[in-house]
Design a protein around this motif. Structure first.
Motif, PDB file in Angstrom:
ATOM      1  N   GLU A  51      80.001 -33.581 -43.455  1.00 42.02           N
ATOM      2  CA  GLU A  51      79.196 -33.378 -42.260  1.00 42.02           C
ATOM      3  C   GLU A  51      80.057 -33.661 -41.041  1.00 42.02           C
ATOM      4  O   GLU A  51      80.490 -34.793 -40.842  1.00 42.02           O
ATOM      5  CB  GLU A  51      77.971 -34.300 -42.270  1.00 42.02           C
ATOM      6  CG  GLU A  51      77.000 -33.981 -43.381  1.00 42.02           C
ATOM      7  CD  GLU A  51      75.805 -34.909 -43.404  1.00 42.02           C
ATOM      8  OE1 GLU A  51      75.926 -36.069 -42.945  1.00 42.02           O
ATOM      9  OE2 GLU A  51      74.744 -34.484 -43.879  1.00 42.02           O
ATOM     10  N   LEU A  55      80.799 -31.401 -34.355  1.00 39.00           N
ATOM     11  CA  LEU A  55      80.811 -29.933 -34.301  1.00 39.00           C
ATOM     12  C   LEU A  55      79.488 -29.330 -34.753  1.00 39.00           C
ATOM     13  O   LEU A  55      79.271 -28.119 -34.600  1.00 39.00           O
ATOM     14  CB  LEU A  55      81.935 -29.386 -35.188  1.00 39.00           C
ATOM     15  CG  LEU A  55      83.356 -29.762 -34.798  1.00 39.00           C
ATOM     16  CD1 LEU A  55      84.346 -29.222 -35.823  1.00 39.00           C
ATOM     17  CD2 LEU A  55      83.694 -29.228 -33.415  1.00 39.00           C
ATOM     18  N   GLY A  56      78.610 -30.156 -35.347  1.00 43.26           N
ATOM     19  CA  GLY A  56      77.351 -29.642 -35.866  1.00 43.26           C
ATOM     20  C   GLY A  56      77.544 -28.698 -37.037  1.00 43.26           C
ATOM     21  O   GLY A  56      76.773 -27.762 -37.233  1.00 43.26           O
ATOM     22  N   LYS A  57      78.586 -28.944 -37.834  1.00 45.78           N
ATOM     23  CA  LYS A  57      78.905 -28.073 -38.970  1.00 45.78           C
ATOM     24  C   LYS A  57      78.855 -28.850 -40.280  1.00 45.78           C
ATOM     25  O   LYS A  57      79.055 -30.059 -40.318  1.00 45.78           O
ATOM     26  CB  LYS A  57      80.270 -27.429 -38.799  1.00 45.78           C
ATOM     27  CG  LYS A  57      80.352 -26.490 -37.620  1.00 45.78           C
ATOM     28  CD  LYS A  57      81.576 -25.613 -37.679  1.00 45.78           C
ATOM     29  CE  LYS A  57      81.608 -24.638 -36.532  1.00 45.78           C
ATOM     30  NZ  LYS A  57      80.601 -23.611 -36.617  1.00 45.78           N
ATOM     31  N   THR A  58      78.637 -28.113 -41.365  1.00 43.32           N
ATOM     32  CA  THR A  58      78.676 -28.640 -42.716  1.00 43.32           C
ATOM     33  C   THR A  58      79.746 -27.879 -43.477  1.00 43.32           C
ATOM     34  O   THR A  58      79.784 -26.645 -43.436  1.00 43.32           O
ATOM     35  CB  THR A  58      77.314 -28.445 -43.414  1.00 43.32           C
ATOM     36  OG1 THR A  58      76.317 -29.151 -42.678  1.00 43.32           O
ATOM     37  CG2 THR A  58      77.353 -28.961 -44.836  1.00 43.32           C
ATOM     38  N   VAL A  59      80.620 -28.615 -44.178  1.00 47.69           N
ATOM     39  CA  VAL A  59      81.679 -27.994 -44.964  1.00 47.69           C
ATOM     40  C   VAL A  59      81.331 -28.214 -46.436  1.00 47.69           C
ATOM     41  O   VAL A  59      81.141 -29.349 -46.873  1.00 47.69           O
ATOM     42  CB  VAL A  59      83.061 -28.606 -44.645  1.00 47.69           C
ATOM     43  CG1 VAL A  59      84.151 -27.906 -45.440  1.00 47.69           C
ATOM     44  CG2 VAL A  59      83.355 -28.522 -43.149  1.00 47.69           C
ATOM     45  N   GLU A  71      76.554 -19.672 -39.134  1.00 46.08           N
ATOM     46  CA  GLU A  71      76.832 -20.330 -37.854  1.00 46.08           C
ATOM     47  C   GLU A  71      77.060 -21.834 -38.022  1.00 46.08           C
ATOM     48  O   GLU A  71      77.618 -22.482 -37.143  1.00 46.08           O
ATOM     49  CB  GLU A  71      75.703 -20.076 -36.853  1.00 46.08           C
ATOM     50  CG  GLU A  71      74.358 -20.700 -37.207  1.00 46.08           C
ATOM     51  CD  GLU A  71      73.568 -19.953 -38.288  1.00 46.08           C
ATOM     52  OE1 GLU A  71      72.559 -20.512 -38.722  1.00 46.08           O
ATOM     53  OE2 GLU A  71      73.967 -18.852 -38.696  1.00 46.08           O
ATOM     54  N   LYS A  72      76.654 -22.404 -39.174  1.00 44.17           N
ATOM     55  CA  LYS A  72      76.762 -23.844 -39.382  1.00 44.17           C
ATOM     56  C   LYS A  72      77.646 -24.211 -40.569  1.00 44.17           C
ATOM     57  O   LYS A  72      78.377 -25.184 -40.527  1.00 44.17           O
ATOM     58  CB  LYS A  72      75.358 -24.429 -39.585  1.00 44.17           C
ATOM     59  CG  LYS A  72      75.359 -25.919 -39.773  1.00 44.17           C
ATOM     60  CD  LYS A  72      73.954 -26.449 -39.955  1.00 44.17           C
ATOM     61  CE  LYS A  72      74.034 -27.943 -40.123  1.00 44.17           C
ATOM     62  NZ  LYS A  72      73.349 -28.485 -41.212  1.00 44.17           N
ATOM     63  N   ASP A  73      77.567 -23.454 -41.678  1.00 47.11           N
ATOM     64  CA  ASP A  73      78.261 -23.791 -42.921  1.00 47.11           C
ATOM     65  C   ASP A  73      79.665 -23.191 -42.966  1.00 47.11           C
ATOM     66  O   ASP A  73      79.876 -22.041 -42.589  1.00 47.11           O
ATOM     67  CB  ASP A  73      77.461 -23.301 -44.125  1.00 47.11           C
ATOM     68  CG  ASP A  73      76.107 -23.976 -44.243  1.00 47.11           C
ATOM     69  OD1 ASP A  73      76.001 -25.143 -43.824  1.00 47.11           O
ATOM     70  OD2 ASP A  73      75.169 -23.335 -44.737  1.00 47.11           O
ATOM     71  N   VAL A  74      80.610 -24.012 -43.444  1.00 49.19           N
ATOM     72  CA  VAL A  74      82.016 -23.614 -43.513  1.00 49.19           C
ATOM     73  C   VAL A  74      82.484 -23.812 -44.956  1.00 49.19           C
ATOM     74  O   VAL A  74      82.078 -24.767 -45.623  1.00 49.19           O
ATOM     75  CB  VAL A  74      82.863 -24.477 -42.547  1.00 49.19           C
ATOM     76  CG1 VAL A  74      84.312 -24.081 -42.588  1.00 49.19           C
ATOM     77  CG2 VAL A  74      82.318 -24.381 -41.133  1.00 49.19           C
ATOM     78  N   LEU A  84      89.576 -28.008 -38.203  1.00 44.28           N
ATOM     79  CA  LEU A  84      88.316 -28.492 -37.652  1.00 44.28           C
ATOM     80  C   LEU A  84      88.361 -29.918 -37.116  1.00 44.28           C
ATOM     81  O   LEU A  84      87.490 -30.298 -36.339  1.00 44.28           O
ATOM     82  CB  LEU A  84      87.210 -28.405 -38.719  1.00 44.28           C
ATOM     83  CG  LEU A  84      86.875 -26.998 -39.222  1.00 44.28           C
ATOM     84  CD1 LEU A  84      85.813 -27.071 -40.312  1.00 44.28           C
ATOM     85  CD2 LEU A  84      86.421 -26.109 -38.086  1.00 44.28           C
TER      86      LEU A  84
END
Length: 194
Positions: A51, A55-59, A71-74, A84
């Protein structure tokens, strides 16, 4: 990186931790494998995610994800740490999305020279310092622990050549629950020196 807790262990204090040598070119997937190695995870059939709060992203490993949000998941298999994250960034790692073994991670402000620090240039992320007790993910404390059986008696002798001293102190530990330490007494016979 510190393990905050999860599963049957609940919240951990003090928190066990590990320090890793990680290159900006390593993928999040290879970092996840190193984390799981360092925290003694032998049951790898569970999903995991990073988490990236700022960046508000999930890998995560997209190959196991049914409905990714682009737009969120990487994708952890292709994106590198350096793409990142930067020095000083904090982020989370969760192993097992059911039991939620939560870790807080921080990218160090200073780079290390891996050859100077580790003596090698590792091909993948490598833990090189650590502390604390790693809990069993299922709460087991000994082989055959079914959660109901009493603790087995400690061994009377060391299992090797007989030249080691008898154990004098035993510590029983259930992470996040209790620790009990006691001294062993021994019966002296005529054959024992006093």
């Amino acid at each position: 990186m510190e393990l905050f807790g999860g599963g049957m262990a609940g919240d951990l204090w003090p928190r066990p931790g590990r320090v890793f040598a990680v290159s900006p070119q390593h993928t999040f997937h290879t970092f996840a494998e190193a984390i799981d190695d360092a925290f003694a995870r032998w049951d790898r059939s569970h999903l995991h995610i990073f988490e990236l709060w700022e960046l508000g992203k999930t890998v995560t490993e997209m190959r196991f994800w049914d409905d990714p949000a682009p737009e969120k998941d990487v994708d952890a298999d292709t994106v590198t740490i350096g793409e990142l994250l930067k020095p000083g960034d904090q982020f989370g790692y969760i192993f097992d999305l059911g039991d939620r073994w939560k870790h807080q991670c921080v990218i160090a402000d200073q780079d290390i020279d891996p050859v100077e620090t580790l003596g090698i240039l590792p091909a993948k992320p490598l833990p090189y310092w650590g502390w604390g007790t790693i809990p069993d993910p299922y709460g087991r404390l000994f082989d055959g622990d079914d959660g109901e059986s009493p603790f087995p008696d400690p061994p009377k002798r060391w299992p090797w050549d007989g030249n080691a001293p008898d154990a004098e102190i035993i510590t029983e530990h259930s992470p996040g629950q209790w620790t009990r330490t006691y001294a062993l007494t021994r019966d002296l016979t005529d054959d024992d020196p006093e």
